[in-house]
Design a protein around this motif. Structure first.
Motif: not given
Length: 137
Positions: A53, A88, A91-92, A95-96
């Motif tokens: 993240s 998840s 997946c994030r 997109v990033q």
């Protein structure tokens, strides 16, 4: 484990710790040595997953390499990564990576995204194998 799990640690030190984790997992995989049980501990897997993240492409690449190596280990249970929300997070991250603004970052982001897709595929395969093995038992 403290370095990987702490947000207050310098990113350069975190990158070195992730690189060391990758080397340890690769060593265990290539030597058949199953004595390094700490590489599959849930706290460590959660810390590594959470590092995806961060908004640092180089760190994300190193973390993906570590996760790929960890997923290849027979001692690593994909359900542990599942409980960390790896699917998840991946997946994030996808997109990033698509939304990066600069052209020079896009090429590197494409390489990181290819690695992300490989990790996702390994994760899904290992998760299916674990589910099938649990159903047989």
């Amino acid at each position: 484990m403290h370095i990987l799990g702490s947000n207050s640690v310098d990113v350069g030190l975190q990158k070195k710790a992730v690189f060391l984790l990758t080397d340890l997992a690769d060593f265990q995989l290539n030597s058949g040595n199953s004595g390094l049980t700490f590489v599959s501990e849930r706290f460590l897997l959660k810390s590594v997953t959470d590092m995806l993240s961060e908004f640092d492409l180089d760190l994300q690449e190193k973390v993906l390499l570590a996760i790929r190596s960890l997923l290849k280990l027979p001692s690593t249970d994909a359900r542990d990564f599942e409980s960390c929300g790896l699917d998840s997070v991946l997946c994030r991250l996808g997109v990033q990576l698509e939304e990066l603004p600069s052209e020079e970052q896009k090429e590197y982001a494409g390489e990181v995204d290819a690695l992300r897709r490989e990790v996702l595929m390994l994760f899904e395969q290992k998760l299916k194998l674990g589910t099938a093995a649990a159903a047989v038992s």
